[in-house]
Design a protein around this motif. Structure first.
Motif, PDB file in Angstrom:
ATOM      1  N   LEU A  78     -22.396 -14.707 -44.877  1.00 30.41           N
ATOM      2  CA  LEU A  78     -23.016 -15.842 -44.202  1.00 30.41           C
ATOM      3  C   LEU A  78     -22.391 -17.112 -44.747  1.00 30.41           C
ATOM      4  O   LEU A  78     -21.798 -17.121 -45.825  1.00 30.41           O
ATOM      5  CB  LEU A  78     -24.541 -15.847 -44.373  1.00 30.41           C
ATOM      6  N   TRP A  79     -22.514 -18.185 -43.993  1.00 29.54           N
ATOM      7  CA  TRP A  79     -22.019 -19.495 -44.397  1.00 29.54           C
ATOM      8  C   TRP A  79     -23.210 -20.422 -44.553  1.00 29.54           C
ATOM      9  O   TRP A  79     -24.151 -20.375 -43.762  1.00 29.54           O
ATOM     10  CB  TRP A  79     -21.056 -20.061 -43.349  1.00 29.54           C
ATOM     11  N   VAL A  80     -23.160 -21.277 -45.565  1.00 26.71           N
ATOM     12  CA  VAL A  80     -24.233 -22.230 -45.827  1.00 26.71           C
ATOM     13  C   VAL A  80     -23.608 -23.537 -46.291  1.00 26.71           C
ATOM     14  O   VAL A  80     -22.603 -23.520 -47.005  1.00 26.71           O
ATOM     15  CB  VAL A  80     -25.237 -21.673 -46.868  1.00 26.71           C
ATOM     16  N   THR A  81     -24.179 -24.652 -45.867  1.00 32.07           N
ATOM     17  CA  THR A  81     -23.632 -25.927 -46.320  1.00 32.07           C
ATOM     18  C   THR A  81     -23.822 -26.036 -47.831  1.00 32.07           C
ATOM     19  O   THR A  81     -24.844 -25.615 -48.385  1.00 32.07           O
ATOM     20  CB  THR A  81     -24.284 -27.131 -45.608  1.00 32.07           C
ATOM     21  N   ALA A  82     -22.816 -26.594 -48.479  1.00 31.77           N
ATOM     22  CA  ALA A  82     -22.785 -26.645 -49.941  1.00 31.77           C
ATOM     23  C   ALA A  82     -23.984 -27.386 -50.523  1.00 31.77           C
ATOM     24  O   ALA A  82     -24.480 -27.026 -51.601  1.00 31.77           O
ATOM     25  CB  ALA A  82     -21.483 -27.296 -50.416  1.00 31.77           C
ATOM     26  N   ASP A  83     -24.482 -28.394 -49.826  1.00 31.67           N
ATOM     27  CA  ASP A  83     -25.582 -29.181 -50.378  1.00 31.67           C
ATOM     28  C   ASP A  83     -26.970 -28.664 -49.989  1.00 31.67           C
ATOM     29  O   ASP A  83     -27.971 -29.284 -50.312  1.00 31.67           O
ATOM     30  CB  ASP A  83     -25.433 -30.649 -49.986  1.00 31.67           C
ATOM     31  N   ASN A  84     -27.056 -27.503 -49.352  1.00 33.29           N
ATOM     32  CA  ASN A  84     -28.350 -26.933 -48.969  1.00 33.29           C
ATOM     33  C   ASN A  84     -28.857 -26.039 -50.104  1.00 33.29           C
ATOM     34  O   ASN A  84     -28.808 -24.802 -50.030  1.00 33.29           O
ATOM     35  CB  ASN A  84     -28.235 -26.157 -47.654  1.00 33.29           C
ATOM     36  N   GLU A 141     -18.963 -29.508 -46.192  1.00 32.56           N
ATOM     37  CA  GLU A 141     -18.372 -28.272 -46.694  1.00 32.56           C
ATOM     38  C   GLU A 141     -19.359 -27.116 -46.615  1.00 32.56           C
ATOM     39  O   GLU A 141     -20.530 -27.264 -46.943  1.00 32.56           O
ATOM     40  CB  GLU A 141     -17.949 -28.490 -48.145  1.00 32.56           C
ATOM     41  N   GLU A 142     -18.855 -25.965 -46.168  1.00 34.90           N
ATOM     42  CA  GLU A 142     -19.647 -24.733 -46.134  1.00 34.90           C
ATOM     43  C   GLU A 142     -19.116 -23.766 -47.187  1.00 34.90           C
ATOM     44  O   GLU A 142     -17.908 -23.680 -47.411  1.00 34.90           O
ATOM     45  CB  GLU A 142     -19.523 -24.036 -44.780  1.00 34.90           C
TER      46      GLU A 142
END
Length: 146
Positions: free
Chosen positions: A98-104, A133-134
């Motif tokens: 999965l991909w997630v935004t770096a700041d989440n 960024e992800e």
């Protein structure tokens, strides 16, 4: 996502109709399973998953998971992810990404508690999104019990 980007978003009826039709077609064709979570008959969360979109990575992929803030911390997100992982494993996938935004940070903690680990892959969100960024996470699945 930056607040100014989110504040500028608008719901366009034509775009919503197109998205609804596209999702209905994908679901009918079995291309993208979607599970929903309900509380008192109201949908408060979903998970969307399937074969990884990036052939270089392979395996299964969780495309999106979301639970409304008022329904979080009750186990619904964990239940949705558990069901998606089980279905992807049943489909023969030995690894899920999965991909997630770096700041989440909240989402990253959720994925890490579930067992996902950073894979080291990084990418910017595609246009028209802002330059965010992800990070890619992966989960290796054990062989099913025989």
């Amino acid at each position: 996502m930056p607040d100014d980007y989110l504040d500028a978003l608008r719901v366009e009826p034509d775009a919503m109709a197109g998205m609804k039709k596209g999702l209905a077609n994908a679901l009918a064709e079995g291309r993208t399973p979607l599970l929903v979570g309900e509380i008192d008959g109201r949908i408060v969360g979903f998970v969307n998953f399937g074969r990884c979109r990036d052939e270089q990575i392979g395996g299964g992929e969780v495309f999106a998971i979301y639970v409304l803030p008022e329904a979080q911390a009750g186990g619904l997100g964990h239940a949705l992810m558990t069901d998606a992982v089980k279905r992807l494993r049943t489909d023969g996938h030995e690894e899920i990404g999965l991909w997630v935004t770096a700041d989440n940070a909240q989402a990253r903690r959720f994925y890490e508690r579930f067992g996902f680990i950073p894979s080291g892959r990084v990418q910017p969100l595609p246009a028209p999104f802002p330059p965010v960024e992800e990070l890619h996470y992966r989960l290796s699945l054990p062989e099913p019990a025989v």
